[in-house]
Motif scaffolding. Sequence first.
Motif, PDB file in Angstrom:
ATOM      1  N   TRP A  72       0.766  -1.337   0.004  1.00 62.01           N
ATOM      2  CA  TRP A  72      -0.056   0.023   0.105  1.00 62.01           C
ATOM      3  C   TRP A  72       0.902   1.296   0.112  1.00 62.01           C
ATOM      4  O   TRP A  72       0.639   2.304  -0.661  1.00 62.01           O
ATOM      5  CB  TRP A  72      -0.765  -0.015   1.269  1.00 62.01           C
ATOM      6  CG  TRP A  72      -1.908  -1.133   1.221  1.00 62.01           C
ATOM      7  CD1 TRP A  72      -2.195  -2.095   0.145  1.00 62.01           C
ATOM      8  CD2 TRP A  72      -2.761  -1.552   2.603  1.00 62.01           C
ATOM      9  NE1 TRP A  72      -2.929  -2.883   0.520  1.00 62.01           N
ATOM     10  CE2 TRP A  72      -3.318  -2.627   1.916  1.00 62.01           C
ATOM     11  CE3 TRP A  72      -2.709  -1.095   3.854  1.00 62.01           C
ATOM     12  CZ2 TRP A  72      -4.226  -3.358   2.830  1.00 62.01           C
ATOM     13  CZ3 TRP A  72      -3.497  -1.755   4.676  1.00 62.01           C
ATOM     14  CH2 TRP A  72      -4.443  -2.788   4.057  1.00 62.01           C
ATOM     15  N   ARG A  82       0.653   4.109  -2.723  1.00 61.66           N
ATOM     16  CA  ARG A  82       0.315   5.657  -2.564  1.00 61.66           C
ATOM     17  C   ARG A  82       1.616   6.374  -2.750  1.00 61.66           C
ATOM     18  O   ARG A  82       1.327   7.532  -2.947  1.00 61.66           O
ATOM     19  CB  ARG A  82       0.077   5.801  -1.000  1.00 61.66           C
ATOM     20  CG  ARG A  82      -1.141   4.764  -0.706  1.00 61.66           C
ATOM     21  CD  ARG A  82      -1.856   4.840   0.636  1.00 61.66           C
ATOM     22  NE  ARG A  82      -2.242   6.318   0.979  1.00 61.66           N
ATOM     23  CZ  ARG A  82      -2.730   6.757   2.034  1.00 61.66           C
ATOM     24  NH1 ARG A  82      -2.800   5.961   3.005  1.00 61.66           N
ATOM     25  NH2 ARG A  82      -3.177   7.932   2.143  1.00 61.66           N
ATOM     26  N   ARG A 102      -3.594  10.630  -3.184  1.00 54.26           N
ATOM     27  CA  ARG A 102      -3.104   9.838  -1.839  1.00 54.26           C
ATOM     28  C   ARG A 102      -3.622   8.143  -2.248  1.00 54.26           C
ATOM     29  O   ARG A 102      -3.581   7.440  -1.020  1.00 54.26           O
ATOM     30  CB  ARG A 102      -3.318  10.268  -0.822  1.00 54.26           C
ATOM     31  CG  ARG A 102      -5.161  10.648  -0.544  1.00 54.26           C
ATOM     32  CD  ARG A 102      -5.148  11.235   0.788  1.00 54.26           C
ATOM     33  NE  ARG A 102      -6.814  11.445   1.004  1.00 54.26           N
ATOM     34  CZ  ARG A 102      -7.443  10.542   1.045  1.00 54.26           C
ATOM     35  NH1 ARG A 102      -7.547   9.425   1.125  1.00 54.26           N
ATOM     36  NH2 ARG A 102      -8.929  11.043   1.414  1.00 54.26           N
ATOM     37  N   LEU A 103      -4.212   7.934  -3.112  1.00 55.56           N
ATOM     38  CA  LEU A 103      -5.015   6.425  -3.282  1.00 55.56           C
ATOM     39  C   LEU A 103      -4.269   5.684  -4.283  1.00 55.56           C
ATOM     40  O   LEU A 103      -3.702   6.430  -5.035  1.00 55.56           O
ATOM     41  CB  LEU A 103      -6.294   6.697  -3.928  1.00 55.56           C
ATOM     42  CG  LEU A 103      -7.400   7.470  -2.951  1.00 55.56           C
ATOM     43  CD1 LEU A 103      -8.693   7.724  -3.769  1.00 55.56           C
ATOM     44  CD2 LEU A 103      -7.415   7.139  -1.472  1.00 55.56           C
TER      45      LEU A 103
END
Length: 335
Positions: free
Chosen positions: A22, A26, A71-72
């Motif tokens: 993740w 990100r 930010r995804l």
Amino acid sequence: AHLVAGTHDFALAVVRDPSPLWLIGRATTACLGTLTVALTAVLGRRLHSAAAGLAAALLLALSPLHVHESRLVTVDVPMTFLVTAAFAILCLGTSRRRILAAAVVLGLAMATKFTAMFMAAAFAVVLVDEERKTGEPIRRAAARLLRRRDTWLAAAAALAVYLVLTPAALVHLDLFARFFRYAARGTGQALQGVQGFDGSPGDDLLGAAGMYAAAMANGLGWPGILAAAGGLAAALGARGQDGRRRAALAALAFVVVLYAVLSASRLGLRAPRYVLPALPLLAIYGGRGIALAAAALARRARPAAVAAVLAAAAVGPGAVSIAREAIYVRTVIEE
């Protein structure tokens, strides 16, 4: 950080703690979002002025939609960066090498997310306008352009990059063909008033159009959108600046085609992020509009008015971005 012995160990590591993946995703998205802001600043400066570039970067950097998506772990921000890069290469020169390079970058963008294909509208505008002689009908210039080998070479380059990076398009060619026929048929029928965005009659078309118009307006803020309209009008009306006028036509073509297809498509999905690739181009001309307004006020020795113009364009979107991110951070901490 440590290495894994094989795919089995990698799978176990991900199941135990997926957070490194993740974080990588990100961080990549955030870096590409930041690079898009920098590229927008460069384009604003090259196409207009240093003040316009700074204002354009500010508009995009404070955009609630761009901040949120950056930010995804999604494909929209990488695709937006590549679309903006293709636009930059195309509009800062039309040599054979530049056109081919822009086509390759467009192929990368399409492989990231296929809606990047609508940048082909900008390519068409730039190449036809470059080919067209003074007073010549557009149709004649377009026909001559289609007979040029360079045109087909650029199209082949974009398609080749897309297919190499998206081999599923060849493996499942029938599935892709059905998908595009379905989307295109729904778009055409919706534009004729037969059916709307998801196949429901009529009214849904207006609902989708309104939603995407609001997404663009909220993406830059209403002052930013109004500044973009003014900046585009000024660029289109500029005399003796064919390159800048051509870039404005290309940006307008991409934004209009993207908006029209999203609004009329039969595909039953809606999301504000689908308009994200339009925001850098709108920000460039929003920056021009702000720079022109600030220059006009400065000539009248009204520095307070200049500050008010910049504040009106930046404060609203910036406040929304900060408020949304504060809610997000607080939610993550509580969880």
